[in-house]
Motif scaffolding. Structure first.
Motif, PDB file in Angstrom:
ATOM      1  N   GLU A  25       0.827  -1.209   0.000  1.00  0.00           N
ATOM      2  CA  GLU A  25       0.000   0.000   0.000  1.00  0.00           C
ATOM      3  C   GLU A  25       0.857   1.253   0.000  1.00  0.00           C
ATOM      4  O   GLU A  25       0.571   2.211  -0.724  1.00  0.00           O
ATOM      5  N   HIS A  26       1.928   1.259   0.799  1.00  0.00           N
ATOM      6  CA  HIS A  26       2.851   2.408   0.810  1.00  0.00           C
ATOM      7  C   HIS A  26       3.480   2.595  -0.564  1.00  0.00           C
ATOM      8  O   HIS A  26       3.614   3.716  -1.047  1.00  0.00           O
ATOM      9  N   LYS A  29       0.871   4.068  -2.967  1.00  0.00           N
ATOM     10  CA  LYS A  29       0.595   5.483  -2.695  1.00  0.00           C
ATOM     11  C   LYS A  29       1.743   6.384  -3.126  1.00  0.00           C
ATOM     12  O   LYS A  29       1.525   7.503  -3.573  1.00  0.00           O
ATOM     13  N   SER A  30       2.979   5.903  -2.988  1.00  0.00           N
ATOM     14  CA  SER A  30       4.135   6.726  -3.352  1.00  0.00           C
ATOM     15  C   SER A  30       4.375   6.707  -4.854  1.00  0.00           C
ATOM     16  O   SER A  30       5.183   7.470  -5.357  1.00  0.00           O
TER      17      SER A  30
END
Length: 146
Positions: A25-26, A29-30
């Motif tokens: 997820e990180h 998102k990035s």
């Protein structure tokens, strides 16, 4: 040209105990293709999309993968924004590193440089021009200058 001119900013940094799903997820998102694994004690490595997928597959097959830290690669060097791209490229080739983690004065990850950033036309042109004299063709070309 300097590292600050080519580096990827907004790199996601996750702790080594971060679950693979949360790490994915990180990464999503990035909008990057890698994560820096670190915490307040230091930076431990990098995890690419490929390593994350392989780690998730290993979990599905029953292997013990506790967190993203178990997948972290040590295949990196540290750099800073004020290093010349040519020098960083030489260090990466010399050490065999595939990534450079850009750190600030507080030793926090603020960016990443990968071969893709080093392959920008403006970075390659300068690095090539300054790497060897015009009279010396590189050995890998199979030709001799002059």
């Amino acid at each position: 040209m300097w590292v600050r001119d080519v580096m990827l900013r907004d790199v996601a940094v996750v702790g080594p105990e971060t679950a693979l799903r949360a790490a994915a997820e990180h990464m999503w998102k990035s909008q990057g293709q890698l994560l820096v694994v670190g915490d307040e004690r230091g930076i431990y490595g990098v995890v690419t999309t490929r390593e994350l997928v392989f780690g998730a597959e290993a979990q599905v097959q029953g292997y013990s993968v506790g967190g993203v830290g178990d997948l972290a690669s040590l295949d990196f060097v540290f750099t800073h924004e004020d290093e010349a791209v040519e020098e960083l490229a030489r260090r990466m080739v010399h050490t065999g590193a595939r990534r450079a983690i850009v750190i600030d004065g507080a030793l926090r990850a603020v960016g990443v440089v990968s071969p893709r950033e080093l392959a920008r036309p403006d970075a390659v042109g300068r690095a090539s021009e300054e790497s060897f004299p015009a009279s010396d063709a590189p050995s890998w070309t199979g030709t001799s200058a002059g």
